[in-house]
Design a protein around this motif. Structure first.
Motif, PDB file in Angstrom:
ATOM      1  N   GLU A 190       0.831  -1.211   0.000  1.00 31.12           N
ATOM      2  CA  GLU A 190       0.000   0.000   0.000  1.00 31.12           C
ATOM      3  C   GLU A 190       0.864   1.260   0.000  1.00 31.12           C
ATOM      4  O   GLU A 190       0.530   2.251  -0.662  1.00 31.12           O
ATOM      5  CB  GLU A 190      -0.924  -0.017   1.216  1.00 31.12           C
ATOM      6  CG  GLU A 190      -1.991  -1.106   1.132  1.00 31.12           C
ATOM      7  CD  GLU A 190      -2.800  -1.249   2.413  1.00 31.12           C
ATOM      8  OE1 GLU A 190      -2.605  -0.411   3.335  1.00 31.12           O
ATOM      9  OE2 GLU A 190      -3.610  -2.184   2.506  1.00 31.12           O
ATOM     10  N   LEU A 191       1.984   1.223   0.718  1.00 34.09           N
ATOM     11  CA  LEU A 191       2.890   2.367   0.757  1.00 34.09           C
ATOM     12  C   LEU A 191       3.458   2.660  -0.623  1.00 34.09           C
ATOM     13  O   LEU A 191       3.482   3.825  -1.070  1.00 34.09           O
ATOM     14  CB  LEU A 191       4.018   2.086   1.753  1.00 34.09           C
ATOM     15  CG  LEU A 191       5.077   3.172   1.924  1.00 34.09           C
ATOM     16  CD1 LEU A 191       4.466   4.427   2.544  1.00 34.09           C
ATOM     17  CD2 LEU A 191       6.230   2.667   2.785  1.00 34.09           C
ATOM     18  N   VAL A 192       3.919   1.630  -1.320  1.00 32.08           N
ATOM     19  CA  VAL A 192       4.492   1.803  -2.656  1.00 32.08           C
ATOM     20  C   VAL A 192       3.425   2.293  -3.637  1.00 32.08           C
ATOM     21  O   VAL A 192       3.681   3.189  -4.453  1.00 32.08           O
ATOM     22  CB  VAL A 192       5.123   0.486  -3.145  1.00 32.08           C
ATOM     23  CG1 VAL A 192       5.493   0.574  -4.624  1.00 32.08           C
ATOM     24  CG2 VAL A 192       6.364   0.158  -2.322  1.00 32.08           C
ATOM     25  N   GLU A 193       2.234   1.752  -3.543  1.00 32.17           N
ATOM     26  CA  GLU A 193       1.168   2.136  -4.470  1.00 32.17           C
ATOM     27  C   GLU A 193       0.749   3.597  -4.291  1.00 32.17           C
ATOM     28  O   GLU A 193       0.256   4.219  -5.231  1.00 32.17           O
ATOM     29  CB  GLU A 193      -0.040   1.216  -4.287  1.00 32.17           C
ATOM     30  CG  GLU A 193       0.195  -0.200  -4.807  1.00 32.17           C
ATOM     31  CD  GLU A 193      -0.975  -1.130  -4.546  1.00 32.17           C
ATOM     32  OE1 GLU A 193      -1.821  -0.788  -3.679  1.00 32.17           O
ATOM     33  OE2 GLU A 193      -1.047  -2.186  -5.199  1.00 32.17           O
ATOM     34  N   SER A 233      -1.820  -9.905  -7.876  1.00 30.14           N
ATOM     35  CA  SER A 233      -3.255  -9.621  -7.936  1.00 30.14           C
ATOM     36  C   SER A 233      -3.519  -8.184  -8.357  1.00 30.14           C
ATOM     37  O   SER A 233      -4.509  -7.891  -9.028  1.00 30.14           O
ATOM     38  CB  SER A 233      -3.899  -9.886  -6.564  1.00 30.14           C
ATOM     39  OG  SER A 233      -3.685 -11.219  -6.161  1.00 30.14           O
ATOM     40  N   ALA A 234      -2.635  -7.272  -7.955  1.00 24.33           N
ATOM     41  CA  ALA A 234      -2.830  -5.850  -8.274  1.00 24.33           C
ATOM     42  C   ALA A 234      -2.195  -5.447  -9.604  1.00 24.33           C
ATOM     43  O   ALA A 234      -2.324  -4.307 -10.030  1.00 24.33           O
ATOM     44  CB  ALA A 234      -2.252  -4.992  -7.154  1.00 24.33           C
ATOM     45  N   GLY A 235      -1.464  -6.362 -10.253  1.00 22.90           N
ATOM     46  CA  GLY A 235      -0.819  -6.055 -11.518  1.00 22.90           C
ATOM     47  C   GLY A 235       0.368  -5.127 -11.391  1.00 22.90           C
ATOM     48  O   GLY A 235       0.734  -4.431 -12.346  1.00 22.90           O
ATOM     49  N   GLU A 236       1.018  -5.090 -10.208  1.00 18.86           N
ATOM     50  CA  GLU A 236       2.108  -4.153  -9.952  1.00 18.86           C
ATOM     51  C   GLU A 236       3.447  -4.850  -9.710  1.00 18.86           C
ATOM     52  O   GLU A 236       4.408  -4.205  -9.295  1.00 18.86           O
ATOM     53  CB  GLU A 236       1.763  -3.289  -8.731  1.00 18.86           C
ATOM     54  CG  GLU A 236       0.661  -2.274  -8.956  1.00 18.86           C
ATOM     55  CD  GLU A 236       1.135  -1.083  -9.760  1.00 18.86           C
ATOM     56  OE1 GLU A 236       2.318  -0.745  -9.669  1.00 18.86           O
ATOM     57  OE2 GLU A 236       0.320  -0.492 -10.488  1.00 18.86           O
ATOM     58  N   LEU A 237       3.522  -6.150  -9.958  1.00 18.94           N
ATOM     59  CA  LEU A 237       4.740  -6.885  -9.615  1.00 18.94           C
ATOM     60  C   LEU A 237       5.940  -6.413 -10.425  1.00 18.94           C
ATOM     61  O   LEU A 237       7.054  -6.319  -9.899  1.00 18.94           O
ATOM     62  CB  LEU A 237       4.526  -8.389  -9.815  1.00 18.94           C
ATOM     63  CG  LEU A 237       5.720  -9.288  -9.469  1.00 18.94           C
ATOM     64  CD1 LEU A 237       6.170  -9.061  -8.033  1.00 18.94           C
ATOM     65  CD2 LEU A 237       5.375 -10.751  -9.696  1.00 18.94           C
ATOM     66  N   GLN A 238       5.775  -6.121 -11.695  1.00 16.34           N
ATOM     67  CA  GLN A 238       6.903  -5.707 -12.528  1.00 16.34           C
ATOM     68  C   GLN A 238       7.524  -4.414 -12.001  1.00 16.34           C
ATOM     69  O   GLN A 238       8.752  -4.285 -11.926  1.00 16.34           O
ATOM     70  CB  GLN A 238       6.469  -5.519 -13.978  1.00 16.34           C
ATOM     71  CG  GLN A 238       7.637  -5.161 -14.898  1.00 16.34           C
ATOM     72  CD  GLN A 238       7.229  -5.065 -16.363  1.00 16.34           C
ATOM     73  OE1 GLN A 238       6.051  -5.209 -16.699  1.00 16.34           O
ATOM     74  NE2 GLN A 238       8.183  -4.831 -17.236  1.00 16.34           N
ATOM     75  N   ARG A 239       6.690  -3.464 -11.621  1.00 11.75           N
ATOM     76  CA  ARG A 239       7.210  -2.198 -11.090  1.00 11.75           C
ATOM     77  C   ARG A 239       8.019  -2.446  -9.816  1.00 11.75           C
ATOM     78  O   ARG A 239       9.128  -1.923  -9.661  1.00 11.75           O
ATOM     79  CB  ARG A 239       6.055  -1.244 -10.799  1.00 11.75           C
ATOM     80  CG  ARG A 239       6.518   0.098 -10.233  1.00 11.75           C
ATOM     81  CD  ARG A 239       5.384   0.904  -9.664  1.00 11.75           C
ATOM     82  NE  ARG A 239       5.819   2.210  -9.213  1.00 11.75           N
ATOM     83  CZ  ARG A 239       5.211   2.920  -8.270  1.00 11.75           C
ATOM     84  NH1 ARG A 239       4.118   2.442  -7.688  1.00 11.75           N
ATOM     85  NH2 ARG A 239       5.657   4.097  -7.908  1.00 11.75           N
TER      86      ARG A 239
END
Length: 255
Positions: free
Chosen positions: A140-143, A187-193
């Motif tokens: 959540e912090l990174v997002e 699940s959030a589609g943010e793994l690559q970042r």
């Protein structure tokens, strides 16, 4: 650990019409929800405060885990300070949560003996609950960060390993947390970042400390990072099992 895991799997499966959890983060997320929901239902028959209780527990877990020294036990004053620095929703949260713990109504936390300073201490009943909630806090912090530079600065602050964030995979403290982050980020589609933030590009270099758990944590990030050209492991500490995980992956050989 095995008994705890089996109990959670059976409880979550029963709650979800015999559907098994997809992965560890799914298991712990649903198990925590079930525990908190039972608490709420017992208190008021509705479950209206479940989200608030979970956010309080997540904040306690996060701040406890990111400390430089020991990261399990925390005092009443530490807990109150962590919650007071949050939103208005958290104010008074520790009084509510600690009262539930003392009455045996919140098994996620346990009260310990008073420390040498005659102050009450608490801890999560199992480290894996703390690790899961810490992973949620990190994701959540990174997002919330608008730029990658801001996100990396926050990871440097939280992980405490300096600018070379890949060092976190060598520390037992962070291995399950980072693996759980990967599950949540898929699940959030943010793994690559996140993978690029942690590992960067070019050559990835890892020193003694990784072992099998480090390899399990690292594997999903390697799969998601297409900017790495090579990996270097020093001092031969990865082990055969860890090497197989990175070469073949947890689910079989990579293509």
């Amino acid at each position: 650990m095995f008994v705890l895991m089996l109990t959670m799997i059976l409880s979550v499966a029963e709650m979800n019409d015999n559907e098994l959890p997809a992965n560890l983060s799914d298991l712990y997320g649903k198990a925590l929800t079930a525990m908190i929901r039972r608490l709420d239902q017992h208190r008021k028959g509705a479950g209206g405060d479940a989200a608030e209780v979970e956010q309080i527990l997540q904040r306690l877990a996060f701040h406890s885990h990111i400390r430089d020294s020991q990261f399990r036990n925390f005092t009443t004053s530490e807990a109150s300070g962590w919650l007071a620095s949050g939103t208005a929703m958290h104010e008074g949260g520790w009084a509510q949560v600690s009262a539930l713990v003392r009455r045996g109504r919140l098994p996620l936390l346990v009260a310990l003996e008073k420390n040498a300073g005659d102050e009450e201490e608490y801890r999560f009943s199992h480290l894996t609950f703390q690790e899961f909630l810490t992973a949620k806090g990190i994701v959540e912090l990174v997002e919330r960060q608008r730029t990658d530079e801001e996100a990396k600065a926050e990871l440097v602050r939280v992980l405490g390993v300096g600018d070379k964030l890949e060092r976190a995979f060598e520390q037992a403290k962070w291995q399950l947390v980072l693996r759980t982050c990967a599950d949540l980020l898929v699940s959030a589609g943010e793994l690559q970042r996140m993978s690029v933030l942690l590992l960067g590009s070019g050559e990835g270099s890892f020193k003694k400390g990784g072992k099998e758990l480090g390899a399990r944590a690292l594997e999903p990030y390697l799969c998601a990072n297409h900017q790495l050209t090579s990996l270097k492991f020093e001092e031969g500490d990865l082990g055969d099992a860890g090497l197989r995980i990175l070469v073949d992956g947890d689910d079989g050989p990579r293509r």
